[in-house]
Design an enzyme around this catalytic site. Structure first.
Site, PDB file in Angstrom:
ATOM      1  N   GLU A 118      11.879  -5.753  -9.214  1.00 13.44           N
ATOM      2  CA  GLU A 118      12.221  -5.393  -7.742  1.00 13.44           C
ATOM      3  C   GLU A 118      11.443  -5.637  -6.851  1.00 13.44           C
ATOM      4  O   GLU A 118      10.062  -5.231  -6.823  1.00 13.44           O
ATOM      5  CB  GLU A 118      12.503  -3.797  -7.872  1.00 13.44           C
ATOM      6  CG  GLU A 118      13.492  -3.431  -9.078  1.00 13.44           C
ATOM      7  CD  GLU A 118      13.124  -1.907  -9.436  1.00 13.44           C
ATOM      8  OE1 GLU A 118      12.704  -1.122  -8.398  1.00 13.44           O
ATOM      9  OE2 GLU A 118      13.694  -1.465 -10.398  1.00 13.44           O
ATOM     10  N   LYS A 120       9.096  -4.819  -3.792  1.00 11.45           N
ATOM     11  CA  LYS A 120       8.123  -3.500  -3.319  1.00 11.45           C
ATOM     12  C   LYS A 120       8.385  -3.191  -2.166  1.00 11.45           C
ATOM     13  O   LYS A 120       7.708  -4.186  -1.350  1.00 11.45           O
ATOM     14  CB  LYS A 120       6.918  -3.582  -3.870  1.00 11.45           C
ATOM     15  CG  LYS A 120       6.206  -2.278  -3.697  1.00 11.45           C
ATOM     16  CD  LYS A 120       4.586  -2.246  -4.394  1.00 11.45           C
ATOM     17  CE  LYS A 120       4.151  -0.858  -4.301  1.00 11.45           C
ATOM     18  NZ  LYS A 120       3.669  -0.647  -3.121  1.00 11.45           N
ATOM     19  N   ASP A 122       8.092  -1.947   1.574  1.00 13.54           N
ATOM     20  CA  ASP A 122       7.183  -1.198   2.432  1.00 13.54           C
ATOM     21  C   ASP A 122       7.392  -0.074   3.296  1.00 13.54           C
ATOM     22  O   ASP A 122       7.732  -0.429   4.419  1.00 13.54           O
ATOM     23  CB  ASP A 122       6.256  -2.366   3.244  1.00 13.54           C
ATOM     24  CG  ASP A 122       4.667  -1.893   3.227  1.00 13.54           C
ATOM     25  OD1 ASP A 122       4.405  -0.671   2.857  1.00 13.54           O
ATOM     26  OD2 ASP A 122       3.890  -2.705   3.893  1.00 13.54           O
ATOM     27  N   TYR A 230      15.289   3.286  -6.304  1.00 10.54           N
ATOM     28  CA  TYR A 230      14.802   2.501  -7.395  1.00 10.54           C
ATOM     29  C   TYR A 230      14.209   3.380  -8.674  1.00 10.54           C
ATOM     30  O   TYR A 230      13.950   2.768  -9.627  1.00 10.54           O
ATOM     31  CB  TYR A 230      13.398   1.767  -6.896  1.00 10.54           C
ATOM     32  CG  TYR A 230      12.370   2.779  -6.272  1.00 10.54           C
ATOM     33  CD1 TYR A 230      11.852   3.665  -6.900  1.00 10.54           C
ATOM     34  CD2 TYR A 230      12.088   2.643  -4.908  1.00 10.54           C
ATOM     35  CE1 TYR A 230      10.628   4.336  -6.343  1.00 10.54           C
ATOM     36  CE2 TYR A 230      11.077   3.343  -4.233  1.00 10.54           C
ATOM     37  CZ  TYR A 230      10.441   4.470  -4.988  1.00 10.54           C
ATOM     38  OH  TYR A 230       9.440   5.035  -4.596  1.00 10.54           O
ATOM     39  N   LYS A 319       1.044  -7.580  -6.301  1.00 13.61           N
ATOM     40  CA  LYS A 319       1.139  -7.768  -4.858  1.00 13.61           C
ATOM     41  C   LYS A 319       0.954  -9.248  -4.271  1.00 13.61           C
ATOM     42  O   LYS A 319       0.408  -9.959  -4.727  1.00 13.61           O
ATOM     43  CB  LYS A 319      -0.255  -6.760  -4.247  1.00 13.61           C
ATOM     44  CG  LYS A 319      -0.364  -5.261  -4.638  1.00 13.61           C
ATOM     45  CD  LYS A 319       0.571  -4.595  -4.276  1.00 13.61           C
ATOM     46  CE  LYS A 319       0.731  -3.865  -2.892  1.00 13.61           C
ATOM     47  NZ  LYS A 319      -0.675  -3.076  -2.697  1.00 13.61           N
ATOM     48  N   CYS A 413     -10.675 -20.008  37.459  1.00 14.36           N
ATOM     49  CA  CYS A 413     -10.130 -20.908  36.514  1.00 14.36           C
ATOM     50  C   CYS A 413     -11.365 -21.169  35.494  1.00 14.36           C
ATOM     51  O   CYS A 413     -12.074 -21.793  35.980  1.00 14.36           O
ATOM     52  CB  CYS A 413      -9.208 -21.815  36.870  1.00 14.36           C
ATOM     53  SG  CYS A 413      -8.745 -22.991  35.473  1.00 14.36           S
ATOM     54  N   CYS A 416     -10.964 -25.366  36.041  1.00  9.84           N
ATOM     55  CA  CYS A 416     -11.123 -25.975  37.203  1.00  9.84           C
ATOM     56  C   CYS A 416     -11.776 -25.182  38.436  1.00  9.84           C
ATOM     57  O   CYS A 416     -12.102 -25.624  39.553  1.00  9.84           O
ATOM     58  CB  CYS A 416      -9.687 -26.630  37.841  1.00  9.84           C
ATOM     59  SG  CYS A 416      -8.701 -25.252  38.392  1.00  9.84           S
ATOM     60  N   CYS A 431      -3.768 -19.518  37.264  1.00  5.37           N
ATOM     61  CA  CYS A 431      -4.891 -20.514  37.891  1.00  5.37           C
ATOM     62  C   CYS A 431      -4.040 -20.918  39.099  1.00  5.37           C
ATOM     63  O   CYS A 431      -2.616 -21.509  38.910  1.00  5.37           O
ATOM     64  CB  CYS A 431      -5.173 -21.656  37.084  1.00  5.37           C
ATOM     65  SG  CYS A 431      -5.697 -23.131  38.001  1.00  5.37           S
ATOM     66  N   CYS A 437      -5.758 -28.850  38.306  1.00  4.79           N
ATOM     67  CA  CYS A 437      -6.644 -28.323  37.112  1.00  4.79           C
ATOM     68  C   CYS A 437      -6.559 -29.007  36.120  1.00  4.79           C
ATOM     69  O   CYS A 437      -5.103 -29.549  35.602  1.00  4.79           O
ATOM     70  CB  CYS A 437      -6.031 -26.858  36.833  1.00  4.79           C
ATOM     71  SG  CYS A 437      -6.365 -25.986  35.466  1.00  4.79           S
TER      72      CYS A 437
HETATM   73  S1  IVH Z   1       8.576   2.696  -8.671  1.00  5.28           S
HETATM   74  C1  IVH Z   1       6.617   5.496 -11.439  1.00  5.28           C
HETATM   75  N1  IVH Z   1       9.921   0.827  -7.312  1.00  5.28           N
HETATM   76  O1  IVH Z   1       5.671   1.889  -4.202  1.00  5.28           O
HETATM   77  C2  IVH Z   1       7.154   4.359 -10.624  1.00  5.28           C
HETATM   78  N2  IVH Z   1       8.145   2.167  -6.281  1.00  5.28           N
HETATM   79  O2  IVH Z   1       2.675   2.799  -5.730  1.00  5.28           O
HETATM   80  C3  IVH Z   1       6.779   4.767  -9.385  1.00  5.28           C
HETATM   81  N3  IVH Z   1       8.061   1.360  -4.024  1.00  5.28           N
HETATM   82  O3  IVH Z   1       4.948   5.106  -3.273  1.00  5.28           O
HETATM   83  C4  IVH Z   1       7.589   3.816  -8.196  1.00  5.28           C
HETATM   84  N4  IVH Z   1       9.381  -0.176  -3.836  1.00  5.28           N
HETATM   85  O4  IVH Z   1       7.217   4.290  -2.586  1.00  5.28           O
HETATM   86  C5  IVH Z   1       8.931   1.651  -7.430  1.00  5.28           C
HETATM   87  N5  IVH Z   1      11.163  -0.740  -6.462  1.00  5.28           N
HETATM   88  C6  IVH Z   1      10.322   0.200  -6.378  1.00  5.28           C
HETATM   89  C7  IVH Z   1       9.514   0.509  -5.167  1.00  5.28           C
HETATM   90  C8  IVH Z   1       8.402   1.387  -5.273  1.00  5.28           C
HETATM   91  C9  IVH Z   1       8.531   0.460  -3.481  1.00  5.28           C
HETATM   92  C10 IVH Z   1       6.580   2.272  -3.572  1.00  5.28           C
HETATM   93  C11 IVH Z   1       6.985   3.425  -3.717  1.00  5.28           C
HETATM   94  C12 IVH Z   1       5.584   4.254  -4.440  1.00  5.28           C
HETATM   95  C13 IVH Z   1       4.788   3.113  -4.299  1.00  5.28           C
HETATM   96  C14 IVH Z   1       4.142   2.979  -5.778  1.00  5.28           C
END
Ligand code: IVH
Length: 678
Positions: A118, A120, A122, A230, A319, A413, A416, A431, A437
């Site tokens: 999945e 992640k 933000d 999630y 990451k 400038c 020039c 300028c 220039c």
């Molecule tokens: S699972 C026990 N799934 O990442 C599992 N977290 O460091 C806990 N996050 O604060 C989280 N997308 O907000 C999971 N598909 C995803 C996620 C996700 C973003 C964030 C979540 C948590 C941080 C974990």
């Protein structure tokens, strides 16, 4: 006393809940709207009317309850019954392979492990508690043990179901997910903030956090937030599937948005492939992600693996390179652009961010510097998302050294030495040297030679810089007086490439009026405006004589553009340049009547049904530009019909008459083939 509610009103309200909840789900969760906006509004208004007549009909899960409520004095704290954990991180393939190996060791298995993959997101982690299918409480993650009650705010988010869409749901169900702000909403929000002189948010995550932290949920209701779920926390009075991916699919059926990129990998190798393919897509996704979360897909195996400290053993986050990094602002230099705009450029201690090493970033203008409050010597946060140019998003003031100094705008400038002038009401300083220039001259020549202008192959930036610096080139028309010998003497120029350049210059002499106008580099005259001007006036002489009023008759030309155009043609040195270019042999065929540019001349087109990408007036404009007439009804004289969803009688008639019928996609393809940029 409350009025008693007649049964048919009660039933009608329930029916409206159902219609509206279903429409929300289709629109906000599945991205497949199935109810026209107007009908949605009618249903919502009908429900509001019913509720105002019978206030007892207002339930917490009513679709009318998403507009925000009275502000709170403070957020209440909430203790999570099941702690909200964090995740371990991996930063390279090896660490991912170690993660997989540890799992198989612990399970005492040599079989490959299946993982759910999945993105992640933000944003901000939240917990939503549903009792008998009704949203009861929403909380932030907080420190994982104690969070804050943000129920009022979360209710305003349309992708959060207020009531689950099935009867057989667990009596108590805690759903967990991420609330985030999609990039488009973030950009629009920041643009609006800046228009009214506010700072805006540094990134979508901060914007989501700031929006959820509002004590006044009516403000949250205005913010473009979304929820994607999630996992589940507490479940009582019900059973869930034994595979994580199946749990998510079930949650999706119950009314929650799940990530559409989610996939199942059969083994660690597939996880690494997924990571790479999503990494390539990252910049194009409509939301920010900072990595991929990999979870053992089997819930029984998750149970066997358990937890260490505050993170599960069965999941990790691989990451992506960070899109934001800290570095130091070493100095600020000022660059002069084609129109004389003096732009401050940050020289940075090189930093790896968003996958590349960044050592410069634009600071835009004086206002931006004031907004950031940045000084030379400061530690700054640089953001580079996707292919977007790096930005300085904020200053880490706590790290400001004692000798940090203010950024001073030059009065003269840097190239020039002509005075730099600030235009009242404009953030940009310029300028005043014009073509005296050399920086402006270089940029003007580069623009003249660029692909969309006269398209002079082989005249790269470096060559222009050398020619100007060595005094071999002073103006665009000077290009056509260059000869072989001095060109060959330039760095990295052999006889062959010098000759190629001369050939390209010769070739560029035959052009079109729109390209020539664009190439002149008149302020605010981009390709589209150049095309409109050319089409309207037909030839250069008419255009050059036009006053501001006449210019404003041209499509999309307002007073500002008209002023720049008129001003350009008033300046003697510009007139001399144009004359010199014509003398050098630059020519073009007459506009408008020219057949090549009007391939649809003599044809009548009809647009019917809904267009989804283009607006109707855009489509009409493009067709007219190619010479077509656009009519409102279909007849035997119609050449082609463009039909979108919902087309009715006109489409039927077109079929009867066996006319060519295009859908929007085919129309756009045709337009592009004819050189229209959409
Ligand atoms: S699972 C026990 N799934 O990442 C599992 N977290 O460091 C806990 N996050 O604060 C989280 N997308 O907000 C999971 N598909 C995803 C996620 C996700 C973003 C964030 C979540 C948590 C941080 C974990």
């Amino acid at each position: 006393m409350t009025k008693s509610i007649p049964q048919e009103k009660q039933q009608r309200a329930e029916k409206l809940h159902e219609i509206l909840n279903h429409a929300n789900y289709q629109y906000y969760v599945l991205d497949t709207p199935d109810l026209p906006d107007a009908e949605y509004d009618r249903c919502l208004r009908e429900l509001q009317a019913l509720e105002s007549e019978y206030p007892a009909l207002i339930t917490s899960d009513s679709p009318t309850q998403r507009v925000g409520a009275e502000p709170l004095a403070a957020f209440t704290q909430i203790r999570h019954e099941m702690p909200m954990l964090s995740l371990d991180n991996a930063f390279n393939d090896e660490e991912m392979e170690d993660f997989d190996r540890r799992i198989r060791d612990r399970l005492n298995s040599s079989e490959p492990v299946e993982y759910a993959c999945e993105p992640k997101l933000d944003g901000i982690a939240v917990s939503l508690l549903y009792r008998n299918g009704i949203l009861e409480r929403a909380a932030t993650r907080g420190d994982g043990t104690v969070g804050e009650d943000i129920t009022q705010n979360v209710r305003t988010i349309y992708s959060v179901p207020l009531k689950l869409l099935a009867e057989d749901v667990p009596a108590l169900l805690e759903v967990r997910g991420e609330i985030y702000m999609p990039k488009a909403g973030f950009n629009a929000l920041n643009e609006r903030a800046r228009e009214v002189g506010e700072k805006g948010f540094v990134n979508p995550r901060n914007a989501a956090a700031g929006s959820l932290r509002q004590l006044d949920s009516r403000i949250t209701a205005q913010r473009p937030l979304e929820l994607c779920v999630y996992s589940v926390g507490v479940v009582e009075g019900g059973e869930l599937p034994e595979r994580h991916s199946a749990v998510l699919e079930l949650l999706n059926r119950w009314g929650f948005r799940i990530n559409s990129e989610m996939a199942v990998a059969k083994n660690i190798g597939e996880c690494l492939e997924y990571y790479r393919s999503l990494g390539e897509k990252r910049a194009q996704l409509p939301y920010d992600i900072d990595g991929i979360v990999f979870k053992v897909n089997s819930i029984p195996l998750q149970r066997r693996l358990g937890f260490v400290a505050r993170a599960p053993r069965w999941a990790t986050a691989y990451k992506f390179p960070a899109q934001e990094e800290m570095t130091r602002l070493l100095d600020v230099e000022f660059q002069v652009g084609r129109t004389g705009a003096v732009t401050p450029v940050a020289r940075l201690e090189p930093v790896f961010v968003g996958g590349v090493t960044v050592s410069n970033a634009t600071l835009h203008n004086r206002d931006e510097i004031a907004r950031l409050g940045v000084k030379v010597g400061d530690t700054v946060i640089i953001r580079r998302a996707g292919d977007v140019i790096p930005q300085v998003v904020s200053v880490v003031e706590s790290r400001r050294p004692d000798d940090a100094r203010d950024i001073e705008f030059p009065a003269h400038c840097p190239v020039c030495d002509s005075p730099v002038e600030a235009t009242p009401g404009e953030a940009v300083a310029r300028c005043s040297g014009g073509l005296i220039c050399s920086a402006q001259r270089k940029q003007a020549i580069k623009h003249f030679a660029s692909r969309k202008a006269l398209d002079i192959d082989g005249l790269g930036d470096k060559i222009v810089d050398q020619l100007v610096d060595e005094g071999l080139l002073n103006s665009v028309s000077g290009l056509y007086h260059l000869s072989l010998e001095p060109l060959m003497a330039l760095e990295r120029m052999g006889e062959k490439s010098a000759q190629n350049l001369l050939d390209a210059l010769e070739k560029s002499k035959s052009t079109t009026l729109p390209k020539f106008l664009y190439a002149l580099g008149i302020r605010e005259v981009g390709e589209a405006t150049a095309r409109n001007l050319a089409r309207h006036f037909g030839d250069l002489d008419h255009l050059m004589q036009a006053d501001s009023e006449a210019l404003q008759q041209v499509e999309d030309v307002g007073p500002v553009v008209a002023h720049y155009v008129a001003e350009f043609f008033e300046q003697p040195h510009n007139l001399e340049e144009i004359e010199a270019l014509k003398q050098a042999g630059i020519h073009w065929k007459a506009e408008v009547q020219e057949e090549g540019s009007q391939p649809l001349a003599g044809q009548t087109w009809v647009l019917t049904g809904k267009l989804e990408t283009l607006s109707r007036s855009e489509a009409k404009d493009y067709l007219q530009r190619l010479g077509a007439k656009v009519a409102g009804s279909v007849s035997a004289n119609t050449h082609t019909v463009v039909a979108g969803p919902g087309a009715g009688s006109k489409l039927n008639k077109a079929r009867e008459l066996e006319l060519p019928i295009l859908d929007e996609e085919a129309l756009m393809e045709m337009l592009r083939e004819q050189g229209i940029e959409i």
